[in-house]
Design a protein around this motif. Structure first.
Motif, PDB file in Angstrom:
ATOM      1  N   ALA A  45       0.875  -1.125   0.083  1.00  0.00           N
ATOM      2  CA  ALA A  45      -0.037   0.248  -0.039  1.00  0.00           C
ATOM      3  C   ALA A  45       0.924   1.235   0.030  1.00  0.00           C
ATOM      4  N   PRO A  46       0.449   2.306  -0.778  1.00  0.00           N
ATOM      5  CA  PRO A  46       1.352   3.353  -0.917  1.00  0.00           C
ATOM      6  C   PRO A  46       1.263   4.145   0.604  1.00  0.00           C
ATOM      7  N   ILE A  47       2.600   4.549   0.919  1.00  0.00           N
ATOM      8  CA  ILE A  47       2.886   5.348   1.883  1.00  0.00           C
ATOM      9  C   ILE A  47       2.448   7.021   1.991  1.00  0.00           C
ATOM     10  N   ASP A  56      10.161  18.110   3.106  1.00  0.00           N
ATOM     11  CA  ASP A  56      10.969  16.932   3.411  1.00  0.00           C
ATOM     12  C   ASP A  56      10.209  15.693   3.716  1.00  0.00           C
ATOM     13  N   GLN A  57       8.927  15.667   4.514  1.00  0.00           N
ATOM     14  CA  GLN A  57       8.119  14.772   4.624  1.00  0.00           C
ATOM     15  C   GLN A  57       7.682  14.234   3.409  1.00  0.00           C
ATOM     16  N   LEU A  58       6.923  15.271   2.370  1.00  0.00           N
ATOM     17  CA  LEU A  58       6.666  14.510   1.087  1.00  0.00           C
ATOM     18  C   LEU A  58       7.782  13.973   0.310  1.00  0.00           C
ATOM     19  N   THR A  59       8.734  14.431   0.397  1.00  0.00           N
ATOM     20  CA  THR A  59       9.810  13.847  -0.331  1.00  0.00           C
ATOM     21  C   THR A  59      10.304  12.283   0.090  1.00  0.00           C
ATOM     22  N   ALA A  60      10.391  12.490   1.528  1.00  0.00           N
ATOM     23  CA  ALA A  60      10.567  11.017   2.142  1.00  0.00           C
ATOM     24  C   ALA A  60       9.593  10.004   1.826  1.00  0.00           C
ATOM     25  N   GLN A  64      10.102   6.579  -0.350  1.00  0.00           N
ATOM     26  CA  GLN A  64       9.861   5.334   0.024  1.00  0.00           C
ATOM     27  C   GLN A  64       8.925   4.558  -0.507  1.00  0.00           C
ATOM     28  N   ASN A  65       8.046   5.240  -1.128  1.00  0.00           N
ATOM     29  CA  ASN A  65       7.166   4.532  -2.224  1.00  0.00           C
ATOM     30  C   ASN A  65       7.473   4.067  -3.273  1.00  0.00           C
TER      31      ASN A  65
END
Length: 247
Positions: A45-47, A56-60, A64-65
């Motif tokens: 499932a997508p994170i 930064d959180q969007l990029t991380a 991860q996806n």
């Protein structure tokens, strides 16, 4: 120098899609549709990033996806390459070819087409880094790599690329425009239907099942059309330039 005719290529692509339909349908279902459906249904499932996430959180989350989906995408790509060569072998054969023969041929050429895809991917990557326009042009010039492998059984990846470059001389932009226009129509249709299914199915398990079916289904349609228009463009220029005759 022969000029590429988009109208004639589209008509031939339609005829190819109709030809050997039971045979190509079987290969497409097994190697193009089912792997994509399996990933859509059973893949990770997508994170989701937290609410009001920072850049930064969007990029991380995006990284991860990408990492968690990469093995699945590689698997689907391998199945797609295999199925593509087998289907093109049926379409471009000068004589009657069975599904078993087409699959055996695809297996024997899998390493070649994999090497070709890696090389062309690197070339396209460099082209897109150079202000995008060179990358778009390269799409047209490298459009014949898969048909060449399927038709002429060329095992040297560099020779495959060089032959595609030679055959598409003077027609790179025309071939790119042909591929782009058809792909654009498919993307628009997929977006409209996908949005409608998302509204009907919602975000639960039913929505995931329906979404997976639509995603895999449109992926199948898009890939089959892409294979057909590449093969049709190849047949046209191979016939006008070298006098090749196809069944």
């Amino acid at each position: 120098m022969a000029k590429f005719d988009m109208g004639a290529a589209w008509d031939d692509a339609i005829q190819l899609l109709k030809a050997h339909r039971p045979l190509t349908g079987t290969i497409a279902a097994v190697f193009l549709f089912l792997p994509a459906l399996a990933v859509a249904w059973f893949g990770p499932a997508p994170i989701e990033p937290p609410a009001e996430a920072t850049i930064d959180q969007l990029t991380a989350a995006m990284q991860q996806n990408i990492l968690q989906m990469l093995p699945y995408q590689i698997g689907v790509a391998l199945f797609t390459m295999f199925g593509t060569v087998a289907i093109m072998r049926l379409w471009l054969s000068r004589s009657s070819t069975s599904v078993g023969e087409a699959l055996g041929f695809a297996a024997s050429m899998l390493l070649t087409i994999l090497a070709v895809q890696i090389l062309t991917g690197l070339m396209l990557g460099v082209g897109f880094l150079l202000l995008i326009i060179p990358g778009l042009y390269l799409i047209g010039r490298l459009a014949f790599v898969a048909p060449l492998v399927a038709d002429r059984a060329i095992r040297n990846p560099v020779e495959v690329i060089a032959t595609s470059w030679r055959m598409t001389h003077g027609n790179g932009w025309r071939i790119f425009l042909f591929l782009f226009l058809v792909t654009l129509v498919v993307i628009i249709a997929a977006s409209l239907v996908g949005g409608l299914v998302g509204m009907i199915g919602g975000a639960g398990s039913v929505g995931k099942m329906l979404g997976g079916l639509v995603e895999a289904g449109f992926g199948l349609v898009a890939t089959m059309i892409s294979i057909a228009i590449s093969a049709a463009a190849y047949r046209q220029l191979a016939t006008t330039q070298a006098g090749d005759i196809f069944a």
